[in-house]
Scaffold this active site. Structure first.
Site, PDB file in Angstrom:
ATOM      1  N   SER A  95     -26.833  -2.107 -14.126  1.00  0.00           N
ATOM      2  CA  SER A  95     -27.363  -3.130 -12.824  1.00  0.00           C
ATOM      3  C   SER A  95     -25.722  -3.021 -11.979  1.00  0.00           C
ATOM      4  O   SER A  95     -25.217  -2.827 -12.169  1.00  0.00           O
ATOM      5  CB  SER A  95     -28.047  -4.561 -13.155  1.00  0.00           C
ATOM      6  OG  SER A  95     -27.514  -5.718 -13.679  1.00  0.00           O
ATOM      7  N   LYS A  96     -25.534  -3.975 -10.724  1.00  0.00           N
ATOM      8  CA  LYS A  96     -24.804  -4.641 -10.212  1.00  0.00           C
ATOM      9  C   LYS A  96     -25.315  -5.362  -9.617  1.00  0.00           C
ATOM     10  O   LYS A  96     -26.254  -5.431  -8.454  1.00  0.00           O
ATOM     11  CB  LYS A  96     -23.952  -3.300  -9.421  1.00  0.00           C
ATOM     12  CG  LYS A  96     -22.232  -3.222  -9.229  1.00  0.00           C
ATOM     13  CD  LYS A  96     -22.142  -3.374 -10.269  1.00  0.00           C
ATOM     14  CE  LYS A  96     -20.755  -4.208 -10.350  1.00  0.00           C
ATOM     15  NZ  LYS A  96     -19.444  -3.788 -10.735  1.00  0.00           N
ATOM     16  N   GLY A  97     -24.144  -6.015  -8.799  1.00  0.00           N
ATOM     17  CA  GLY A  97     -24.338  -7.660  -7.642  1.00  0.00           C
ATOM     18  C   GLY A  97     -23.411  -7.932  -6.763  1.00  0.00           C
ATOM     19  O   GLY A  97     -21.934  -7.137  -7.426  1.00  0.00           O
TER      20      GLY A  97
END
Ligand code: NAD
Length: 403
Positions: A95-97
């Site tokens: 995931s990434k934010g």
């Protein structure tokens, strides 16, 4: 960058004889969260979290605060995280934010408010068994400490395993700060050994290297190399404003101390100061890219003279340049393996938090070493046996585990 990553996955998917529907499914994120964060001061920022795949374990990925953050970039980085965790054999997803913000223009109170509000928006989607965020560009242990505190207050879940990259007092791991740089040194050392590469400069038994980007990752790569690889010589280092160069060698630890104190290489007095991009075109054995994406593209690839390139940043070489460098016989150690040290030690932090344990730095480094050696050896074997670049081989290993 999204297109480059997708094209690479598609071409390796073809080699694995995966059908189009399977590849399309692999490339699609499980969930995309987009929201606005409003601060009390009235400032507003766009924010994102993309959860790409949790097939192998909870989603795992950093949060970056940067003015260039956008949904496409976060999507790509989330996909790269799934490929990375799979390629190095971790039981984690990707995931990434990010938040589209220049944190330098925020006060410390605003930075804390932004970090806490980011968690307020995402609280039901993250957690130790769901999605475990970590620091990335312009975020650090202090920001993770604020975030986990907010998460614990909101949810009542007091597990320290809901964020990694925390400070030691909030359950962080020994060795996390330097993990990505250290992993890069292990990766390069192992590749040189496997390839039996003789990169030494004009028979003087010294490997001359340059580091673009002297932040957390680049400076730790150079410092660990200085401590553990006496035959590697740092001859240039850069930040976003300047390159400093000394063919006789630079001290990585002194440069890191200078950066902490003075901030900018343009003010460095004890070596030649060149423009920021000059580092990309020096005659070195190894060029380490540890700044941001797209450092080498079709615009500048012809000027690169390094014999081996270490991708420590995510996506620092674009697709066209990658093909060009491969044809020229320049080896590229690919990002998804080379910079995996950070997520490997994040995984070790998560394990320690879940078991309520504290490992010594020596134990953490030994575990990191084992993961990196295994990953490089598998990638190298796949690349040699199937005549693939190291990046294609890394993606092939990842796709096999993700399908
Ligand atoms: P950082 O913010 O600590 O350092 C980045 C450095 O790059 C800064 O010194 C900045 O001045 C420099 N920089 C920016 N633009 C530049 C340019 N054009 N030329 C030269 N230098 C430039 O960030 P970091 O944590 O060291 O991350 C660096 C890269 O590594 C990023 O791509 C990040 O996604 C990747 N990465 C980081 C980790 C980690 O554990 N921190 C893990 C995996 C990948």
């Amino acid at each position: 960058m999204l297109k480059s990553a997708h094209n690479l996955v598609k071409s390796v998917g073809k080699k694995l004889k995966l059908d189009d529907a399977t590849v399309e499914k692999l490339l699609k994120a499980d969930a995309e969260h987009q929201f606005e964060i409003s601060l009390k001061s009235g400032k507003q920022f766009k924010a994102y979290r993309v959860q790409h795949s949790n097939k192998l374990g909870p989603y795992k990925g950093g949060i970056r605060f940067h003015p260039r953050v956008n949904l496409d970039e976060i999507r790509t980085l989330a996909t790269l995280m799934s490929l990375k965790t799979a390629a190095v054999g971790l039981p984690l997803g990707g995931s990434k934010g990010g938040v589209t913000v220049d944190p330098k223009v925020l006060t410390q109170d605003e930075l804390e408010e932004l970090s806490r509000k980011y968690v307020q928006h995402l609280q039901s989607h993250i957690g130790p068994a769901k999605d475990v965020p970590a620091p990335d560009v312009n975020t650090n242990a202090q920001i993770m400490d604020w975030m986990i505190d907010e998460y614990q207050n909101l949810t009542g879940n007091l597990s320290q395993a809901s964020f990694t990259g925390k400070s030691l007092t909030s359950g962080g791991s020994e060795g996390r700060d330097e993990a990505t740089g250290r992993g890069g040194v292990i990766a390069l050392r192992e590749l040189l050994m496997l390839q039996g590469l003789s990169l030494q400069h004009k028979g003087d038994q010294v490997l001359r290297f340059a580091v673009q980007g002297f932040g957390n990752v680049g400076s730790n790569f150079a410092i660990v190399a200085e401590q553990e690889q006496p035959n590697w010589k740092l001859i240039a280092a850069s930040d976003s404003g300047a390159t400093i160069f000394d063919s006789e060698g630079l001290s990585a630890s002194s440069l890191a101390a200078f950066k902490k104190q003075a901030g900018r290489f343009s003010q460095y007095k004890n070596a030649q100061v060149l423009n920021s991009d000059a580092i990309l075109f020096l005659e070195v054995d190894v060029l380490v890219l540890a700044a941001l994406e797209d450092a080498i593209t079709n615009k500048n690839m012809q000027q690169v003279k390094a014999r081996l390139i270490v991708e420590l940043a995510n996506g620092p070489i674009n697709e066209t340049a990658y093909g060009y460098l491969a044809k020229k016989g320049i080896t590229v150690l690919p990002d998804i393996i080379t910079n995996a040290g950070g997520v490997i030690v994040s995984y070790l932090e998560w394990l320690q938090n879940k078991a309520d344990e504290r490992w010594t730095r020596a134990k953490v480094n030994t575990e990191l070493e084992q993961y990196m050696i295994k990953a490089i050896s598998e990638v190298y074997k796949t690349s040699s046996s199937q005549n693939l670049t190291l990046k294609e081989a890394a993606i092939m290993l990842a796709l096999k585990r993700l399908t």
